[in-house]
Scaffold this motif. Sequence first.
Motif, PDB file in Angstrom:
ATOM      1  N   ASP A 126       0.812  -1.220   0.000  1.00  0.00           N
ATOM      2  CA  ASP A 126       0.000   0.000   0.000  1.00  0.00           C
ATOM      3  C   ASP A 126       0.846   1.272   0.000  1.00  0.00           C
ATOM      4  O   ASP A 126       0.455   2.273  -0.606  1.00  0.00           O
ATOM      5  CB  ASP A 126      -0.918   0.015   1.231  1.00  0.00           C
ATOM      6  N   GLN A 127       1.979   1.250   0.704  1.00  0.00           N
ATOM      7  CA  GLN A 127       2.781   2.472   0.761  1.00  0.00           C
ATOM      8  C   GLN A 127       3.806   2.529  -0.369  1.00  0.00           C
ATOM      9  O   GLN A 127       4.030   3.581  -0.954  1.00  0.00           O
ATOM     10  CB  GLN A 127       3.481   2.581   2.120  1.00  0.00           C
ATOM     11  N   LEU A 128       4.434   1.392  -0.651  1.00  0.00           N
ATOM     12  CA  LEU A 128       5.465   1.376  -1.700  1.00  0.00           C
ATOM     13  C   LEU A 128       4.896   0.946  -3.049  1.00  0.00           C
ATOM     14  O   LEU A 128       5.590   1.025  -4.063  1.00  0.00           O
ATOM     15  CB  LEU A 128       6.617   0.446  -1.295  1.00  0.00           C
ATOM     16  N   GLY A 129       3.645   0.494  -3.054  1.00  0.00           N
ATOM     17  CA  GLY A 129       3.024   0.127  -4.329  1.00  0.00           C
ATOM     18  C   GLY A 129       3.692  -1.047  -5.010  1.00  0.00           C
ATOM     19  O   GLY A 129       3.753  -1.116  -6.248  1.00  0.00           O
ATOM     20  N   ALA A 130       4.184  -1.995  -4.223  1.00  0.00           N
ATOM     21  CA  ALA A 130       4.903  -3.143  -4.792  1.00  0.00           C
ATOM     22  C   ALA A 130       3.952  -4.294  -5.072  1.00  0.00           C
ATOM     23  O   ALA A 130       2.867  -4.381  -4.496  1.00  0.00           O
ATOM     24  CB  ALA A 130       6.002  -3.592  -3.822  1.00  0.00           C
ATOM     25  N   ARG A 131       4.395  -5.183  -5.959  1.00  0.00           N
ATOM     26  CA  ARG A 131       3.659  -6.424  -6.221  1.00  0.00           C
ATOM     27  C   ARG A 131       4.053  -7.434  -5.155  1.00  0.00           C
ATOM     28  O   ARG A 131       5.215  -7.869  -5.097  1.00  0.00           O
ATOM     29  CB  ARG A 131       4.021  -6.984  -7.597  1.00  0.00           C
ATOM     30  N   VAL A 132       3.104  -7.797  -4.311  1.00  0.00           N
ATOM     31  CA  VAL A 132       3.392  -8.744  -3.220  1.00  0.00           C
ATOM     32  C   VAL A 132       2.543  -9.993  -3.414  1.00  0.00           C
ATOM     33  O   VAL A 132       1.420  -9.927  -3.923  1.00  0.00           O
ATOM     34  CB  VAL A 132       3.107  -8.128  -1.828  1.00  0.00           C
ATOM     35  N   GLY A 133       3.085 -11.126  -3.012  1.00  0.00           N
ATOM     36  CA  GLY A 133       2.359 -12.384  -3.126  1.00  0.00           C
ATOM     37  C   GLY A 133       1.603 -12.720  -1.852  1.00  0.00           C
ATOM     38  O   GLY A 133       1.504 -11.918  -0.924  1.00  0.00           O
ATOM     39  N   GLU A 134       1.049 -13.935  -1.840  1.00  0.00           N
ATOM     40  CA  GLU A 134       0.346 -14.440  -0.654  1.00  0.00           C
ATOM     41  C   GLU A 134       1.372 -15.024   0.323  1.00  0.00           C
ATOM     42  O   GLU A 134       2.398 -15.544  -0.101  1.00  0.00           O
ATOM     43  CB  GLU A 134      -0.625 -15.552  -1.061  1.00  0.00           C
ATOM     44  N   PRO A 135       1.080 -14.991   1.629  1.00  0.00           N
ATOM     45  CA  PRO A 135       2.001 -15.608   2.587  1.00  0.00           C
ATOM     46  C   PRO A 135       2.094 -17.119   2.361  1.00  0.00           C
ATOM     47  O   PRO A 135       1.086 -17.773   2.092  1.00  0.00           O
ATOM     48  CB  PRO A 135       1.385 -15.301   3.957  1.00  0.00           C
ATOM     49  N   GLN A 136       3.312 -17.629   2.430  1.00  0.00           N
ATOM     50  CA  GLN A 136       3.552 -19.064   2.278  1.00  0.00           C
ATOM     51  C   GLN A 136       4.235 -19.576   3.536  1.00  0.00           C
ATOM     52  O   GLN A 136       5.326 -19.122   3.871  1.00  0.00           O
ATOM     53  CB  GLN A 136       4.445 -19.346   1.067  1.00  0.00           C
ATOM     54  N   ALA A 137       3.591 -20.506   4.209  1.00  0.00           N
ATOM     55  CA  ALA A 137       4.189 -21.107   5.408  1.00  0.00           C
ATOM     56  C   ALA A 137       5.168 -22.191   4.977  1.00  0.00           C
ATOM     57  O   ALA A 137       4.828 -23.068   4.180  1.00  0.00           O
ATOM     58  CB  ALA A 137       3.098 -21.715   6.282  1.00  0.00           C
ATOM     59  N   LEU A 138       6.400 -22.090   5.481  1.00  0.00           N
ATOM     60  CA  LEU A 138       7.433 -23.082   5.179  1.00  0.00           C
ATOM     61  C   LEU A 138       7.913 -23.665   6.508  1.00  0.00           C
ATOM     62  O   LEU A 138       8.990 -23.318   7.002  1.00  0.00           O
ATOM     63  CB  LEU A 138       8.603 -22.422   4.428  1.00  0.00           C
TER      64      LEU A 138
END
Lengths: 136, 136
Positions: free
Chosen positions: B24-36
């Motif tokens: 929202d602030q940096l306007g980046a493309r982010v994915g969904e959280p992945q639990a590893l």
Amino acid sequence: MIGRLNHVAIAVPDLARATARYRDQLGARVGEPQALPEHGVTVVFVDTGNSKVELLEPLGEASPITAFLEKNPAGGMHHICFEVDDIEASARRLVETGARILGDGTPRIGAHGNPVLFLHPKDFDGTLIELEEVPA
Amino acid sequence: MIGRLNHVAIAVPDLARATARYRDQLGARVGEPQALPEHGVTVVFVDTGNSKVELLEPLGEASPITAFLEKNPAGGMHHICFEVDDIEASARRLVETGARILGDGTPRIGAHGNPVLFLHPKDFDGTLIELEEVPA
């Protein structure tokens, strides 16, 4: 808004030694040291093809990385830089959403000759983020 | 030897908040959280086009980033990862030149399913370096 990861900057206490490590041990393509007295650093670029690492050594009395190296005498990752295409628009969006821009809050000319700004690490998970306007 | 800068990993105390900042602030493309769970982290990938930022939150009792966050409660840059095409050859060269590989000294399977190793930060200017074998 943010585009390419332009570089990761690593503050080092001994630039010649750090450069030798990247060149000889990691087999990286490293450039010649460049003194940037107006930015208080000497820099060596490590070319990774898709991005860059910048090895930074303090230069002069008022280097912006002196305090960091006093806290981290062995060196360490200092900041990460993302490219933006309109730094004034980026600055407005960031301030509107509550982020703090370091210094007087306005972009200045950075080490590559482009307008840059730095965001307060407390607003971004302890990470010092530089934004650099790179002409498209 | 080292090739592309594969990613910069940032340890964060609150993954949802950090993801929102990048989106929202940096306007980046982010994915969904992945639990590893086998790596002790939950990760969100931030796609910068040329490279990636990985936001890491501890998962489980024995997370490799818990100690880092105890020292750096706000979070911070945790490691940087370079690609190599032959991790066994890279490991030999590094050990021959005096670098220390963390753990038992041999590559293991990393979070992306490829062989990885981590180098001792004291041998590389306070920077934790990951090498990842990426098929050409």
